[in-house]
Design a protein around this motif. Structure first.
Motif, short mmCIF file in Angstrom:
data_model
loop_
_atom_site.label_atom_id
_atom_site.label_comp_id
_atom_site.label_asym_id
_atom_site.label_seq_id
_atom_site.Cartn_x
_atom_site.Cartn_y
_atom_site.Cartn_z
N ASP A 144 0.79 -1.14 0.01
CA ASP A 144 0.08 0.01 0.03
C ASP A 144 0.90 1.12 -0.04
O ASP A 144 0.28 2.38 -0.42
CB ASP A 144 -0.98 -0.03 1.11
CG ASP A 144 -2.13 -0.85 0.94
OD1 ASP A 144 -2.33 -1.19 -0.11
OD2 ASP A 144 -2.82 -1.32 1.89
N TRP A 145 2.09 1.38 0.55
CA TRP A 145 2.85 2.39 0.65
C TRP A 145 3.34 2.72 -0.72
O TRP A 145 3.84 3.77 -1.03
CB TRP A 145 4.07 2.13 1.48
CG TRP A 145 4.89 1.27 1.22
CD1 TRP A 145 6.05 1.16 0.51
CD2 TRP A 145 5.06 -0.06 1.78
NE1 TRP A 145 6.47 -0.04 0.37
CE2 TRP A 145 5.98 -1.05 1.21
CE3 TRP A 145 3.92 -0.64 2.73
CZ2 TRP A 145 6.09 -2.41 1.57
CZ3 TRP A 145 4.04 -2.25 2.71
CH2 TRP A 145 5.15 -2.95 2.47
N ILE A 146 3.41 1.88 -1.62
CA ILE A 146 3.73 2.40 -3.29
C ILE A 146 2.47 2.44 -3.99
O ILE A 146 2.18 3.39 -4.54
CB ILE A 146 4.44 1.21 -3.72
CG1 ILE A 146 5.71 1.02 -3.06
CG2 ILE A 146 4.74 1.39 -5.43
CD1 ILE A 146 6.45 -0.14 -3.39
N SER A 147 1.72 1.35 -3.77
CA SER A 147 0.26 1.38 -4.71
C SER A 147 -0.79 0.34 -3.85
O SER A 147 -0.34 -0.68 -3.65
CB SER A 147 0.41 1.17 -6.12
OG SER A 147 -0.71 1.12 -6.80
N GLN A 148 -1.84 0.76 -3.91
CA GLN A 148 -3.02 0.05 -3.17
C GLN A 148 -3.39 -1.32 -4.23
O GLN A 148 -3.82 -2.29 -3.83
CB GLN A 148 -4.29 0.70 -2.97
CG GLN A 148 -4.24 1.57 -1.88
CD GLN A 148 -5.52 2.20 -1.35
OE1 GLN A 148 -6.47 1.91 -2.08
NE2 GLN A 148 -5.37 2.98 -0.34
N THR A 149 -2.89 -1.23 -5.49
CA THR A 149 -3.12 -2.36 -6.62
C THR A 149 -1.86 -3.34 -6.41
O THR A 149 -1.93 -4.22 -7.33
CB THR A 149 -3.45 -1.79 -7.91
OG1 THR A 149 -2.42 -0.94 -8.32
CG2 THR A 149 -4.74 -1.17 -7.90
N LEU A 150 -0.77 -3.09 -5.89
CA LEU A 150 0.41 -3.68 -6.07
C LEU A 150 0.85 -4.71 -4.88
O LEU A 150 0.48 -4.45 -3.71
CB LEU A 150 1.68 -2.68 -6.08
CG LEU A 150 3.07 -3.12 -6.48
CD1 LEU A 150 3.07 -3.94 -7.84
CD2 LEU A 150 3.97 -2.29 -6.13
N ALA A 151 1.11 -5.88 -5.09
CA ALA A 151 1.45 -6.93 -4.07
C ALA A 151 2.46 -7.62 -4.65
O ALA A 151 2.50 -7.73 -5.83
CB ALA A 151 0.15 -7.74 -3.84
N ILE A 152 3.21 -8.38 -3.61
CA ILE A 152 4.18 -9.31 -4.05
C ILE A 152 3.96 -10.48 -3.34
O ILE A 152 3.26 -10.66 -2.34
CB ILE A 152 5.68 -8.96 -3.74
CG1 ILE A 152 5.78 -8.38 -2.07
CG2 ILE A 152 6.12 -7.65 -4.60
CD1 ILE A 152 6.97 -8.31 -1.54
N GLY A 153 4.44 -11.54 -3.73
CA GLY A 153 4.31 -12.85 -3.11
C GLY A 153 5.36 -13.98 -3.64
O GLY A 153 5.86 -13.87 -4.62
N VAL A 154 5.43 -15.00 -2.87
CA VAL A 154 6.26 -16.09 -2.86
C VAL A 154 5.40 -17.46 -2.80
O VAL A 154 4.63 -17.44 -1.72
CB VAL A 154 7.40 -16.05 -2.03
CG1 VAL A 154 7.17 -16.07 -0.70
CG2 VAL A 154 8.41 -17.16 -2.51
N ASN A 155 5.82 -18.49 -3.49
CA ASN A 155 5.16 -19.75 -3.36
C ASN A 155 6.15 -20.83 -3.31
O ASN A 155 6.92 -20.84 -4.21
CB ASN A 155 4.35 -19.96 -4.61
CG ASN A 155 3.21 -21.00 -4.54
OD1 ASN A 155 3.39 -21.63 -3.35
ND2 ASN A 155 2.62 -21.28 -5.56
N LEU A 156 6.03 -21.70 -2.40
CA LEU A 156 7.28 -22.79 -2.32
C LEU A 156 6.18 -24.09 -2.37
O LEU A 156 5.25 -24.21 -1.65
CB LEU A 156 7.79 -22.63 -1.02
CG LEU A 156 8.81 -23.55 -0.45
CD1 LEU A 156 10.10 -23.54 -1.73
CD2 LEU A 156 9.21 -23.69 0.85
N GLN A 157 6.63 -24.91 -3.35
CA GLN A 157 5.75 -26.01 -3.49
C GLN A 157 6.72 -27.35 -3.44
O GLN A 157 7.89 -27.43 -3.94
CB GLN A 157 5.21 -25.92 -5.10
CG GLN A 157 4.09 -25.11 -4.97
CD GLN A 157 3.58 -24.87 -6.67
OE1 GLN A 157 4.31 -24.98 -7.44
NE2 GLN A 157 2.40 -24.63 -6.75
N LEU A 158 6.23 -28.26 -2.81
CA LEU A 158 6.95 -29.88 -2.79
C LEU A 158 6.09 -30.64 -3.85
O LEU A 158 4.83 -30.64 -3.75
CB LEU A 158 6.68 -30.55 -1.42
CG LEU A 158 7.66 -29.71 -0.39
CD1 LEU A 158 7.10 -30.39 0.89
CD2 LEU A 158 8.94 -30.23 -0.77
N ILE A 159 6.80 -31.07 -4.90
CA ILE A 159 5.88 -31.89 -6.06
C ILE A 159 6.36 -33.52 -5.72
O ILE A 159 7.66 -33.69 -5.80
CB ILE A 159 6.58 -31.58 -7.14
CG1 ILE A 159 6.26 -29.92 -7.36
CG2 ILE A 159 5.94 -32.10 -8.41
CD1 ILE A 159 6.50 -29.15 -8.41
#
Length: 174
Positions: A144-159
């Motif tokens: 939100d401190w940059i833009s309310q439409t911006l988000a970051i994320g990370v996904n860790l998967q075991l296959i």
């Protein structure tokens, strides 16, 4: 004259970058079951869901999108296709407070693709089956401190993948 030369060089570099990706006749994928989409709305959109990210299934398509989820959400789904291939999935996302922000979210997911045993040899060899399991944990944060439409994320998967007597496992981060 110099502008023409710069445009020419730009075009050549662009073709060097783009041409190998469009000249492949077939895309090679080591784990094709990872391309099976999850969610009815996402399938209806032809798998183009990365930019939408307003429901639980953004967990699979764009982990940064879970930062926009404002409440507890969960989902369970089951699909059975014409060749008796079946898919079962579970997903849950919960928003929590981290780093003085209420815009963080944690997601858990599990996707199982399996098929019943079959025999293509007419009884000369034992029946075989195949199954694939992907379990993941995701973290998303709205910026939100940059833009309310911006988000970051990370996904860790075991296959985990199994075919007859052969099995393999992997760890994937996106």
């Amino acid at each position: 004259m110099r502008k023409k030369r710069e445009k020419y060089y730009f075009f050549v570099v662009l073709m060097i970058i783009i041409l190998p990706s469009i000249s492949r006749g077939q895309e090679y994928v080591g784990l094709p079951f990872l391309k099976i989409g999850i969610g009815a709305r996402q399938a209806g959109m032809g798998g183009v869901f990365t930019g939408v990210g307003d429901d639980i299934y953004t967990l699979y398509w764009n982990p940064g999108g879970i930062g926009h989820i404002r409440r507890w959400q969960w989902s369970v789904s089951y699909n059975r296709w014409f060749t008796d291939v079946y898919q079962a999935s579970f997903a849950a996302v919960k928003q929590f407070r981290a780093l003085r922000s209420k815009k963080s979210a944690l997601g858990l997911s599990c996707n199982y693709v399996g098929m019943p045993s079959w025999d293509a040899t007419g009884g000369r060899e034992p029946e075989v089956s195949a199954s694939h399991l992907v379990a993941g944990i995701s973290l998303g944060q709205r910026l939100d401190w940059i833009s309310q439409t911006l988000a970051i994320g990370v996904n860790l998967q075991l296959i985990f993948s199994q075919f007859a007597a052969y099995s393999s496992s992997a760890l994937r981060a996106t």
